[in-house]
Design a protein around this motif. Structure first.
Motif, PDB file in Angstrom:
ATOM      1  N   GLU A   1     116.639  -8.325  99.786  1.00  0.00           N
ATOM      2  CA  GLU A   1     117.430  -9.553  99.675  1.00  0.00           C
ATOM      3  C   GLU A   1     118.926  -9.273  99.722  1.00  0.00           C
ATOM      4  OE1 GLU A   1     116.370 -11.917  96.325  1.00  0.00           O
ATOM      5  OE2 GLU A   1     114.251 -12.066  96.885  1.00  0.00           O
ATOM      6  N   SER A   2     119.340  -8.159  99.107  1.00  0.00           N
ATOM      7  CA  SER A   2     120.775  -7.830  99.081  1.00  0.00           C
ATOM      8  C   SER A   2     121.285  -7.503 100.477  1.00  0.00           C
ATOM      9  CB  SER A   2     121.032  -6.650  98.144  1.00  0.00           C
ATOM     10  OG  SER A   2     120.699  -6.978  96.822  1.00  0.00           O
ATOM     11  N   GLY A   3     120.480  -6.758 101.252  1.00  0.00           N
ATOM     12  CA  GLY A   3     120.876  -6.407 102.607  1.00  0.00           C
ATOM     13  C   GLY A   3     120.913  -7.607 103.529  1.00  0.00           C
ATOM     14  N   ILE A   4     119.923  -8.486 103.399  1.00  0.00           N
ATOM     15  CA  ILE A   4     119.902  -9.719 104.189  1.00  0.00           C
ATOM     16  C   ILE A   4     121.155 -10.546 103.906  1.00  0.00           C
ATOM     17  CG2 ILE A   4     118.737 -11.943 104.465  1.00  0.00           C
ATOM     18  CD1 ILE A   4     117.199  -9.780 105.850  1.00  0.00           C
ATOM     19  N   SER A   5     121.478 -10.702 102.628  1.00  0.00           N
ATOM     20  CA  SER A   5     122.672 -11.477 102.245  1.00  0.00           C
ATOM     21  C   SER A   5     123.946 -10.821 102.762  1.00  0.00           C
ATOM     22  CB  SER A   5     122.737 -11.623 100.723  1.00  0.00           C
ATOM     23  OG  SER A   5     121.630 -12.343 100.233  1.00  0.00           O
ATOM     24  N   ALA A   6     123.977  -9.489 102.745  1.00  0.00           N
ATOM     25  CA  ALA A   6     125.175  -8.764 103.201  1.00  0.00           C
ATOM     26  C   ALA A   6     125.419  -8.987 104.692  1.00  0.00           C
ATOM     27  CB  ALA A   6     125.022  -7.282 102.899  1.00  0.00           C
ATOM     28  N   ILE A   7     124.345  -8.982 105.505  1.00  0.00           N
ATOM     29  CA  ILE A   7     124.513  -9.211 106.940  1.00  0.00           C
ATOM     30  C   ILE A   7     124.985 -10.637 107.201  1.00  0.00           C
ATOM     31  CG2 ILE A   7     123.324  -9.361 109.160  1.00  0.00           C
ATOM     32  CD1 ILE A   7     121.557  -7.056 108.309  1.00  0.00           C
ATOM     33  N   LYS A   8     124.425 -11.589 106.484  1.00  0.00           N
ATOM     34  CA  LYS A   8     124.843 -12.982 106.675  1.00  0.00           C
ATOM     35  C   LYS A   8     126.311 -13.164 106.311  1.00  0.00           C
ATOM     36  CE  LYS A   8     121.830 -16.234 105.707  1.00  0.00           C
ATOM     37  NZ  LYS A   8     120.787 -17.092 105.090  1.00  0.00           N
ATOM     38  N   ARG A   9     126.758 -12.519 105.236  1.00  0.00           N
ATOM     39  CA  ARG A   9     128.182 -12.599 104.863  1.00  0.00           C
ATOM     40  C   ARG A   9     129.043 -11.942 105.932  1.00  0.00           C
ATOM     41  NH1 ARG A   9     126.264 -11.332  99.677  1.00  0.00           N
ATOM     42  NH2 ARG A   9     126.801  -9.133  99.988  1.00  0.00           N
ATOM     43  N   PHE A  10     128.601 -10.805 106.425  1.00  0.00           N
ATOM     44  CA  PHE A  10     129.352 -10.088 107.460  1.00  0.00           C
ATOM     45  C   PHE A  10     129.578 -10.970 108.683  1.00  0.00           C
ATOM     46  CE2 PHE A  10     128.508  -7.741 111.477  1.00  0.00           C
ATOM     47  CZ  PHE A  10     129.721  -7.080 111.605  1.00  0.00           C
ATOM     48  N   VAL A  11     128.525 -11.637 109.140  1.00  0.00           N
ATOM     49  CA  VAL A  11     128.669 -12.505 110.316  1.00  0.00           C
ATOM     50  C   VAL A  11     129.510 -13.732 109.963  1.00  0.00           C
ATOM     51  CG1 VAL A  11     127.459 -13.827 112.095  1.00  0.00           C
ATOM     52  CG2 VAL A  11     126.456 -11.693 111.238  1.00  0.00           C
ATOM     53  N   ALA A  12     129.243 -14.342 108.836  1.00  0.00           N
ATOM     54  CA  ALA A  12     129.980 -15.548 108.440  1.00  0.00           C
ATOM     55  C   ALA A  12     131.480 -15.295 108.337  1.00  0.00           C
ATOM     56  CB  ALA A  12     129.450 -16.070 107.105  1.00  0.00           C
ATOM     57  N   GLN A  13     131.859 -14.076 107.976  1.00  0.00           N
ATOM     58  CA  GLN A  13     133.276 -13.747 107.816  1.00  0.00           C
ATOM     59  C   GLN A  13     133.931 -13.266 109.111  1.00  0.00           C
ATOM     60  OE1 GLN A  13     133.251 -10.952 104.551  1.00  0.00           O
ATOM     61  NE2 GLN A  13     132.617 -12.506 103.060  1.00  0.00           N
ATOM     62  N   GLY A  14     133.173 -13.303 110.232  1.00  0.00           N
ATOM     63  CA  GLY A  14     133.782 -12.992 111.527  1.00  0.00           C
ATOM     64  C   GLY A  14     133.136 -11.860 112.293  1.00  0.00           C
ATOM     65  N   GLY A  15     132.091 -11.254 111.745  1.00  0.00           N
ATOM     66  CA  GLY A  15     131.420 -10.166 112.445  1.00  0.00           C
ATOM     67  C   GLY A  15     130.506 -10.662 113.558  1.00  0.00           C
ATOM     68  N   SER A  16     130.081  -9.723 114.410  1.00  0.00           N
ATOM     69  CA  SER A  16     129.166 -10.042 115.505  1.00  0.00           C
ATOM     70  C   SER A  16     127.833  -9.337 115.285  1.00  0.00           C
ATOM     71  CB  SER A  16     129.760  -9.614 116.860  1.00  0.00           C
ATOM     72  OG  SER A  16     130.913 -10.360 117.171  1.00  0.00           O
ATOM     73  N   TYR A  17     126.762 -10.021 115.658  1.00  0.00           N
ATOM     74  CA  TYR A  17     125.396  -9.507 115.498  1.00  0.00           C
ATOM     75  C   TYR A  17     124.716  -9.544 116.853  1.00  0.00           C
ATOM     76  CZ  TYR A  17     120.507  -9.309 113.832  1.00  0.00           C
ATOM     77  OH  TYR A  17     119.194  -8.967 113.618  1.00  0.00           O
ATOM     78  N   LEU A  18     124.135  -8.402 117.261  1.00  0.00           N
ATOM     79  CA  LEU A  18     123.388  -8.314 118.509  1.00  0.00           C
ATOM     80  C   LEU A  18     122.000  -7.778 118.192  1.00  0.00           C
ATOM     81  CD1 LEU A  18     123.066  -8.337 121.599  1.00  0.00           C
ATOM     82  CD2 LEU A  18     124.244  -6.115 121.666  1.00  0.00           C
ATOM     83  N   GLY A  19     120.979  -8.599 118.392  1.00  0.00           N
ATOM     84  CA  GLY A  19     119.617  -8.193 118.086  1.00  0.00           C
ATOM     85  C   GLY A  19     118.741  -8.202 119.310  1.00  0.00           C
ATOM     86  N   PHE A  20     118.000  -7.122 119.507  1.00  0.00           N
ATOM     87  CA  PHE A  20     117.049  -7.032 120.613  1.00  0.00           C
ATOM     88  C   PHE A  20     115.623  -7.109 120.081  1.00  0.00           C
ATOM     89  CE2 PHE A  20     120.749  -4.725 122.389  1.00  0.00           C
ATOM     90  CZ  PHE A  20     120.938  -5.485 123.530  1.00  0.00           C
ATOM     91  N   CYS A  21     114.827  -7.957 120.671  1.00  0.00           N
ATOM     92  CA  CYS A  21     113.397  -8.060 120.390  1.00  0.00           C
ATOM     93  C   CYS A  21     113.151  -8.205 118.880  1.00  0.00           C
ATOM     94  CB  CYS A  21     112.663  -6.868 120.990  1.00  0.00           C
ATOM     95  SG  CYS A  21     110.984  -7.256 121.510  1.00  0.00           S
ATOM     96  N   GLY A  22     112.705  -7.154 118.182  1.00  0.00           N
ATOM     97  CA  GLY A  22     112.524  -7.271 116.738  1.00  0.00           C
ATOM     98  C   GLY A  22     113.816  -7.604 116.021  1.00  0.00           C
ATOM     99  N   GLY A  23     114.938  -7.112 116.528  1.00  0.00           N
ATOM    100  CA  GLY A  23     116.238  -7.448 115.964  1.00  0.00           C
ATOM    101  C   GLY A  23     116.602  -8.896 116.215  1.00  0.00           C
ATOM    102  N   ALA A  24     116.136  -9.445 117.351  1.00  0.00           N
ATOM    103  CA  ALA A  24     116.315 -10.872 117.613  1.00  0.00           C
ATOM    104  C   ALA A  24     115.469 -11.677 116.643  1.00  0.00           C
ATOM    105  CB  ALA A  24     115.931 -11.193 119.052  1.00  0.00           C
ATOM    106  N   GLY A  25     114.217 -11.231 116.440  1.00  0.00           N
ATOM    107  CA  GLY A  25     113.342 -11.916 115.503  1.00  0.00           C
ATOM    108  C   GLY A  25     113.909 -11.946 114.098  1.00  0.00           C
ATOM    109  N   LEU A  26     114.575 -10.857 113.687  1.00  0.00           N
ATOM    110  CA  LEU A  26     115.179 -10.806 112.356  1.00  0.00           C
ATOM    111  C   LEU A  26     116.259 -11.869 112.206  1.00  0.00           C
ATOM    112  CD1 LEU A  26     115.367  -9.225 109.636  1.00  0.00           C
ATOM    113  CD2 LEU A  26     117.196  -7.874 110.706  1.00  0.00           C
TER     114      LEU A  26
END
Length: 414
Positions: free
Chosen positions: A66-91
């Motif tokens: 849960e902590s890692g999931i929340s950390a990624i969401k904060r990272f993107v919300a604050q201006g970061g970029s996320y690129l997910g392929f296949c399973g990473g897209a599903g995440l």
């Protein structure tokens, strides 16, 4: 600090592909683990781009917690970029365990054969979008490897590319479409009532983009990191630059990848033994019409055979041996190699017996179907590889050691 982080956990074979692409282009990157993200890495040393390769989305979520999931969401919300392929897209999609960067979900499959699609497919492109390189034109031939599907839910997420007609190397399960006479699949569908043609994909989203807070995401079931796939590689290069807010640089294709001839810079006796063992297992599968090489880096397999798991072990061993050994990697391997070799011996005996059982079942299913016990074969497979889709059984023990060794080895090169 690196401008790109790659989440290594549960990436298996697919983490090797994206790492290899970035390394070939000499783009600085860092492999990171789920527990590092959970402990605040994205806040204390934020990259410009987080890449999550293919693999099992649920396994990635578990590694993050849960902590890692929340950390990624904060990272993107604050201006970061996320690129997910296949399973990473599903995440990145909306789910109880996912990131929910979008309200789009993963679409289920009415016909399980529809999940087993692979090869290049023609994709129409949204060429006016800045994340799509103009040089590709209105369509491109791009690779998919056993993709999921998107279930659109709103218009805040936009499709950058949509599926159309299969390319010349496209397969449905273990059927190569281009090798079948024209009309064969339609005839089979009429005779047996099973939908085989991939026309259900027509105009469905293949790669999507949207904004989350101040940041953005790209979720792709197209494997743009596929070696020597020139249009895919061109798009990947463009995305890497655009998502880091730098001007796109023209780069060469990701080099072709021939696993069996990978140079050896770590000539360790037990790693050599592991390589020969997996090669022997693969040869057993080839000799019994269960496995074959689709191309020099990717195995093909008869429906139901765990070829992807064997491919992953072999690729990890080859890539580890291609690196100069680092003291930390040597220390880890010295601690683990006895355990690894012991488990590998059990795995070799078990998988060889399992493959021969599958071959015997193929022979007997028409001669004396009552002599075949599919439940017993399934139990063999599950003990060795775990029930799909996650990695389990004896294979998971080998995979875990190799992935940890690879992480230490590759990190030393960064």
């Amino acid at each position: 600090m690196s401008s790109i982080y790659i989440l290594w956990d549960e990436s298996h074979f697919w983490g090797l592909l994206i790492r290899r692409a970035l390394s070939s282009w000499q783009i600085d990157h860092r492999l990171v683990r789920g527990h590092e993200i959970a402990q605040g890495l994205l806040a204390s040393n934020p990259p410009k781009l987080l890449i999550v390769p293919g693999g099992w989305a649920r396994g990635k979520a578990r590694s993050l917690g849960e902590s890692g999931i929340s950390a990624i969401k904060r990272f993107v919300a604050q201006g970061g970029s996320y690129l997910g392929f296949c399973g990473g897209a599903g995440l990145g999609l909306s789910s109880k365990e996912g990131l929910s960067l979008t309200s789009w979900k993963r679409k289920g499959f009415d016909n399980r054969l529809h999940h087993f699609l692979s090869g290049h497919i023609n994709v129409s492109l949204k060429i006016e979008h800045p994340l799509v390189p103009e040089s590709l034109g209105e369509s491109a031939l791009l690779p998919v490897w056993w993709p999921g599907q998107f279930a659109p839910a709103d218009d805040k997420t936009e499709a950058l590319g949509r599926y159309h007609t299969p390319g010349p190397d496209f397969w449905v399960a273990d059927l190569c479409l281009s090798a079948l006479p024209e009309g064969t699949l339609s005839d089979w569908e009429n005779l047996y009532g099973i939908k085989l043609l991939p026309d259900f994909l027509e105009s469905r989203p293949a790669i999507v983009h949207g904004n989350y807070g101040k940041g953005s995401y790209v979720l792709s079931y197209l494997h743009l990191e596929t070696p020597a796939s020139h249009q895919a590689n061109r798009w990947l290069s463009h995305l890497l630059d655009r998502l880091r807010n730098i001007s796109p640089v023209k780069r060469k294709n990701v080099p072709a990848w021939e696993l069996s001839t990978t140079p050896v810079n770590w000539p360790d006796e037990n790693l050599y033994k592991a390589k020969r063992t997996i090669e022997k297992i693969i040869a057993t599968g080839e000799n019994n019409f269960l496995l074959f090489w689709r191309n020099p880096w990717l195995l093909g397999w008869r429906r139901g055979i765990p070829g992807a798991a064997l491919n992953s072990l072999y690729a990890l061993i080859c890539e580890i041996m291609s690196c100069e050994p680092h003291p930390e990697a040597i220390m880890y391997w010295n601690r683990k190699q006895d355990e690894f070799c012991s488990v590998l011996k059990l795995f070799d005996e078990g998988v060889t017996g399992y493959l021969l059982s599958e071959r015997f079942a193929m022979t007997m299913q028409n001669l004396a179907p009552e002599s075949v016990f599919p439940r017993g074969i399934k139990e063999q497979r599950n003990a060795l590889f775990g029930p799909p889709p996650g990695a389990g059984g004896i294979h998971a023990r080998l995979q875990h050691i190799l992935e940890e060794l690879a992480y230490i080895t590759f990190s030393a090169e960064q």
